[in-house]
Design a protein around this motif. Structure first.
Motif, PDB file in Angstrom:
ATOM      1  N   GLY A  12      -5.457 -14.799  -0.642  1.00  0.00           N
ATOM      2  CA  GLY A  12      -4.907 -13.542  -0.146  1.00  0.00           C
ATOM      3  C   GLY A  12      -3.392 -13.536  -0.248  1.00  0.00           C
ATOM      4  N   GLY A  25      -1.354  -5.281   3.284  1.00  0.00           N
ATOM      5  CA  GLY A  25      -0.944  -4.818   4.615  1.00  0.00           C
ATOM      6  C   GLY A  25       0.514  -4.392   4.665  1.00  0.00           C
ATOM      7  N   CYS A  26       1.159  -4.378   3.527  1.00  0.00           N
ATOM      8  CA  CYS A  26       2.582  -3.994   3.494  1.00  0.00           C
ATOM      9  C   CYS A  26       2.795  -3.164   2.226  1.00  0.00           C
ATOM     10  N   VAL A  56      10.299  -5.847  10.813  1.00  0.00           N
ATOM     11  CA  VAL A  56      10.972  -6.779  11.718  1.00  0.00           C
ATOM     12  C   VAL A  56      11.382  -8.064  10.993  1.00  0.00           C
ATOM     13  N   VAL A  60     -11.416 -13.752  -4.031  1.00  0.00           N
ATOM     14  CA  VAL A  60     -12.065 -15.049  -3.808  1.00  0.00           C
ATOM     15  C   VAL A  60     -13.386 -14.769  -3.105  1.00  0.00           C
ATOM     16  N   SER A  71       5.579  -7.997   9.871  1.00  0.00           N
ATOM     17  CA  SER A  71       6.621  -8.174   8.864  1.00  0.00           C
ATOM     18  C   SER A  71       7.701  -9.147   9.341  1.00  0.00           C
TER      19      SER A  71
HETATM   20  C1  LIG Z   1      -1.773   0.724   9.862  1.00  0.00           C
HETATM   21  C2  LIG Z   1      -0.959  -0.509  10.004  1.00  0.00           C
HETATM   22  C3  LIG Z   1       0.300  -0.436  10.542  1.00  0.00           C
HETATM   23  C4  LIG Z   1       1.085  -1.566  10.659  1.00  0.00           C
HETATM   24  N1  LIG Z   1       2.369  -1.439  11.121  1.00  0.00           N
HETATM   25  C5  LIG Z   1       3.186  -2.493  11.132  1.00  0.00           C
HETATM   26  C6  LIG Z   1       4.565  -2.341  11.425  1.00  0.00           C
HETATM   27  O1  LIG Z   1       5.053  -1.237  11.653  1.00  0.00           O
HETATM   28  N2  LIG Z   1       5.343  -3.443  11.423  1.00  0.00           N
HETATM   29  C7  LIG Z   1       4.841  -4.661  11.099  1.00  0.00           C
HETATM   30  O2  LIG Z   1       5.608  -5.606  11.091  1.00  0.00           O
HETATM   31  N3  LIG Z   1       3.541  -4.837  10.800  1.00  0.00           N
HETATM   32  C8  LIG Z   1       2.707  -3.775  10.799  1.00  0.00           C
HETATM   33  N4  LIG Z   1       1.389  -3.906  10.449  1.00  0.00           N
HETATM   34  C9  LIG Z   1       0.852  -5.215  10.236  1.00  0.00           C
HETATM   35  C10 LIG Z   1       0.955  -5.526   8.754  1.00  0.00           C
HETATM   36  O3  LIG Z   1      -0.251  -5.337   8.113  1.00  0.00           O
HETATM   37  C11 LIG Z   1       1.388  -6.896   8.616  1.00  0.00           C
HETATM   38  O4  LIG Z   1       2.731  -6.857   8.964  1.00  0.00           O
HETATM   39  C12 LIG Z   1       1.248  -7.579   7.301  1.00  0.00           C
HETATM   40  O5  LIG Z   1       1.283  -6.772   6.211  1.00  0.00           O
HETATM   41  C13 LIG Z   1       0.031  -8.408   7.330  1.00  0.00           C
HETATM   42  O6  LIG Z   1       0.191  -9.343   6.330  1.00  0.00           O
HETATM   43  P1  LIG Z   1      -0.791 -10.523   6.212  1.00  0.00           P
HETATM   44  O7  LIG Z   1      -0.348 -11.324   5.062  1.00  0.00           O
HETATM   45  O8  LIG Z   1      -0.913 -11.200   7.501  1.00  0.00           O
HETATM   46  O9  LIG Z   1      -2.200  -9.823   5.930  1.00  0.00           O
HETATM   47  P2  LIG Z   1      -2.674  -8.838   4.761  1.00  0.00           P
HETATM   48  O10 LIG Z   1      -1.606  -7.969   4.271  1.00  0.00           O
HETATM   49  O11 LIG Z   1      -3.924  -8.208   5.251  1.00  0.00           O
HETATM   50  O12 LIG Z   1      -3.022  -9.870   3.599  1.00  0.00           O
HETATM   51  C14 LIG Z   1      -4.307 -10.227   3.210  1.00  0.00           C
HETATM   52  C15 LIG Z   1      -4.378 -10.084   1.703  1.00  0.00           C
HETATM   53  O13 LIG Z   1      -5.605 -10.622   1.269  1.00  0.00           O
HETATM   54  C16 LIG Z   1      -6.153  -9.793   0.264  1.00  0.00           C
HETATM   55  N5  LIG Z   1      -7.592 -10.040   0.227  1.00  0.00           N
HETATM   56  C17 LIG Z   1      -8.567  -9.513   0.995  1.00  0.00           C
HETATM   57  N6  LIG Z   1      -9.754 -10.061   0.674  1.00  0.00           N
HETATM   58  C18 LIG Z   1      -9.531 -10.966  -0.298  1.00  0.00           C
HETATM   59  C19 LIG Z   1     -10.339 -11.868  -1.030  1.00  0.00           C
HETATM   60  N7  LIG Z   1     -11.656 -11.967  -0.816  1.00  0.00           N
HETATM   61  N8  LIG Z   1      -9.765 -12.635  -1.985  1.00  0.00           N
HETATM   62  C20 LIG Z   1      -8.443 -12.578  -2.228  1.00  0.00           C
HETATM   63  N9  LIG Z   1      -7.618 -11.727  -1.559  1.00  0.00           N
HETATM   64  C21 LIG Z   1      -8.157 -10.951  -0.596  1.00  0.00           C
HETATM   65  C22 LIG Z   1      -5.765  -8.398   0.686  1.00  0.00           C
HETATM   66  O14 LIG Z   1      -5.792  -7.516  -0.397  1.00  0.00           O
HETATM   67  C23 LIG Z   1      -4.346  -8.651   1.245  1.00  0.00           C
HETATM   68  O15 LIG Z   1      -3.352  -8.477   0.262  1.00  0.00           O
HETATM   69  C24 LIG Z   1       0.581  -2.793  10.286  1.00  0.00           C
HETATM   70  C25 LIG Z   1      -0.710  -2.879   9.736  1.00  0.00           C
HETATM   71  C26 LIG Z   1      -1.447  -1.752   9.577  1.00  0.00           C
HETATM   72  C27 LIG Z   1      -2.783  -1.842   8.965  1.00  0.00           C
END
Ligand SMILES: Cc1cc2nc3c(=O)[nH]c(=O)nc-3n(C[C@H](O)[C@H](O)[C@H](O)COP(=O)(O)OP(=O)(O)OC[C@H]3O[C@@H](n4cnc5c(N)ncnc54)[C@H](O)[C@@H]3O)c2cc1C
Length: 568
Positions: free
Chosen positions: A14, A45-46, A66, A266, A519
């Motif tokens: 991911g 998620g971004c 942030v 994956v 973020s």
């Molecule tokens: C509506 C909404 C509003 C938000 N607002 C804010 C905000 O204002 N400020 C803030 O800081 N955060 C906010 N967030 C949280 C934000 O999502 C996170 O900040 C961040 O993008 C999460 O990143 P991550 O890497 O933890 O997860 P994700 O971005 O979920 O990363 C997981 C990745 O894995 C990939 N994936 C999924 N399944 C598989 C698989 N089987 N194999 C390979 N890849 C896969 C996905 O495509 C994704 O790219 C918000 C989230 C949402 C949904």
């Protein structure tokens, strides 16, 4: 494009911003790292997508960036890789009321914040000043301990009467002795005199992912959060939209020799006994069914259920893990989006002038009763009607960054807090998406009819849409699962997991852990820290040294602003 090699030191499943952050740190520390991302673009998620007309950059997920809190900003030299943080005003957030008043939150000038609150309620301004002068100087250490270090506390510790509540009570007599038994709403009502201030502060807590109907840390958030907002704004966007953060991380990763494979879902974690040994790609991947081995570690950047039930499989989980995983709550902090394009800059007729350029706002809560209504609706899977916009609204994207909308156009976004499981089932979201969007339109019109008259296009996104776009965002949860008391600190994703370590050898998590993914890149930073410690590669990394909040202070300094940690 050359396919993946047979083996890497570390595999990240991911390519979200937290997976990429962990990957960057470990690759930069000398390990060979490969990231496998399901979508053709990393960072689901971004994301920033042109889902309306060309030139309108729609930030569907992270909007309050942030990243300036994060040590990763400097350690990974994200500016060098194209990241530029922008904001529209020192007034970061505001909360409008229908009588055309507003409670405002200043992003870096606490004295202005104090004076503004004084014009509403002198005792509340004094409370803010007392807490600010106590907590602002220690905010970097507090964030270091709470967001950028492995969790060491569970819910019982944070509700301890000997904890922070007791310390604060010595300074603020209005904090009751039974502070540890209160929820956030009761605490706000005890500490602040003015109901508009109570309401605005509680709305901001909800926006930050803290549910004021919970006890524990959630009860303290109404006291602490205004300080956090003034000492260091969360209200920033990235030039070009939120997705620019993903690009900066991906560029950093590639620069240090890492390989990011997009279009590579994956399907399975290769397990030998209870150790993770690699991954198998899906038949639909760009490299169909490829198996790739990890010499030293696999980091799952997927949330709890997709990792344990999806990649590993229920049949391979010990009973206690199965129980913990099944108990994990996904449908918390679920948001419904209205994104509008305006043909005029946002203007709030009759309200304080400052809010016209402020970055973000919450609305639809005229009193604490509306917060209680939201709590009741979410608890019972009822759709708030009228909607409650406490997930954040942003009007500052194009005010801060003219590249986010075409010439003469501006964007505004609102997140309504909703349940995922609506009456009739979540699939009903497809039927009611536009009509619920109309209700949000109608609500905003009550506060700002002029703004709604200037709308030229609208895009709505339901929680089901979020879930479809990113299966790791189970039920559309914006925090990848619950952050409320039962899943606080060491209990996230389940007690005994030891996250970011897991009960499985070589397997780590950078999602559904504490801190929850934002973020700030905290989840990725903590995952990197623990993996580097276990693999003994942390020593001799002279570049891995930035302090929490340093980047933000530096960026403000470059703009001639000095953050003050004391209100005279
Ligand atoms: C509506 C909404 C509003 C938000 N607002 C804010 C905000 O204002 N400020 C803030 O800081 N955060 C906010 N967030 C949280 C934000 O999502 C996170 O900040 C961040 O993008 C999460 O990143 P991550 O890497 O933890 O997860 P994700 O971005 O979920 O990363 C997981 C990745 O894995 C990939 N994936 C999924 N399944 C598989 C698989 N089987 N194999 C390979 N890849 C896969 C996905 O495509 C994704 O790219 C918000 C989230 C949402 C949904």
């Amino acid at each position: 494009m050359a396919g993946p090699e047979a083996e890497y030191d570390v595999i990240v499943v991911g390519g979200g911003i937290n997976g990429l952050t962990a990957a960057c740190y470990l690759q930069k520390s000398g390990l060979s790292v490969a990231v496998f991302e399901r979508k053709l673009e990393a960072g689901a998620g971004c994301c920033t997508e042109e889902v309306l007309h060309p030139g309108v950059k729609v930030n569907l997920c992270a909007c309050n960036m942030v990243t300036l809190w994060s040590p990763a900003y400097a350690d990974l030299e994200l500016e060098k890789f194209g990241l530029e943080m922008l904001t529209s005003s020192d007034w970061g957030m505001f909360h409008p009321f229908k009588d055309r008043s507003a409670v405002m939150f200043n992003s870096w000038d606490a004295s202005k914040q104090y004076e503004h609150w004084k014009s509403i309620s002198e005792p509340d301004a004094e409370t803010f000043k007392t807490v600010y002068n106590l907590m602002a100087p220690m905010m970097a250490d507090t964030l270091q301990g709470s967001l950028f270090s492995q969790a060491t506390q569970g819910p019982d510790d944070v509700t301890s009467p000997d904890g922070l509540a007791a310390g604060l009570r010595a300074l603020i007599p209005s904090i009751p002795e039974n502070a540890h038994e209160l929820n956030g709403i009761e605490m706000a009502e005890a500490v602040y005199k003015d109901e508009k201030i109570q309401t605005a502060v509680l709305a901001n807590c909800i926006m930050a992912g803290s549910h004021p109907w919970d006890r524990g840390m959630s009860a303290l958030m109404p006291i602490i959060f205004p300080v956090l907002q003034s000492v260091h704004s969360a209200t920033w966007t990235c030039r070009g939209g939120s997705h620019s953060l993903v690009h900066a991380l991906a560029s950093c990763f590639a620069y240090h020799g890492g390989r990011l494979f997009s279009g590579c879902p994956v399907d399975e974690m290769i397990m030998e006994g209870d150790e993770a040994k690699g991954i198998a790609l899906s038949t639909h991947a760009i490299f169909p069914d490829a198996e790739v081995r990890a010499r030293r570690a696999v980091i799952s950047n997927l949330s709890c259920h997709p990792t344990f039930l999806g990649l590993i499989g229920e049949e391979k989980l010990p009973d206690w893990v199965k129980k913990g995983v099944h108990a994990y709550k996904n449908d918390e902090t679920v948001l419904f989006t209205n994104y509008w394009v305006l043909d005029k800059p946002p203007h709030w007729e009759g309200y304080p002038e400052e809010i016209n350029t402020a970055y973000g706002f919450n609305y639809g809560m005229e009193s604490v009763a509306d917060i209680r209504r939201l709590a009741h609706n979410l608890e019972n899977d009822e759709l708030p009607d009228p909607p409650v916009i406490s997930g954040l609204s942003v009007q500052g994207f194009a005010l801060a960054d003219r590249t986010q909308a075409p010439e003469g156009q501006y964007t505004v976004m609102s997140w309504a807090n909703v349940p995922y499981k609506i009456p009739g089932g979540p699939e009903k979201w497809d039927d009611i998406r536009e009509s619920y969007g109309d209700k949000v339109d109608a609500l905003l019109r009550e506060y700002n009819p002029g703004m709604m008259d200037s709308v030229v296009a609208r895009y709505c996104n339901s929680p089901l849409d979020y879930y479809r776009k990113n299966p790791s965002q189970v039920m559309g949860s914006s925090t990848s699962g619950a952050v409320s008391l039962d899943w606080f600190g060491t209990h996230r994703p389940f007690e005994g997991c030891g996250a970011p370590r897991t009960p499985f050898g070589n397997l780590y998590l950078s999602n559904s852990i504490w801190p929850f993914g934002t973020s700030s890149l905290g989840a990725g930073y903590v995952a990197a820290t623990i993996v580097a410690e276990d693999l003994k590669v942390r020593e001799d990394q002279g570049w891995w040294k930035a302090k929490v909040m340093e980047a933000g202070q530096e960026v403000l300094k470059q703009r001639g602003i000095e953050l003050k940690f004391n209100i005279a």
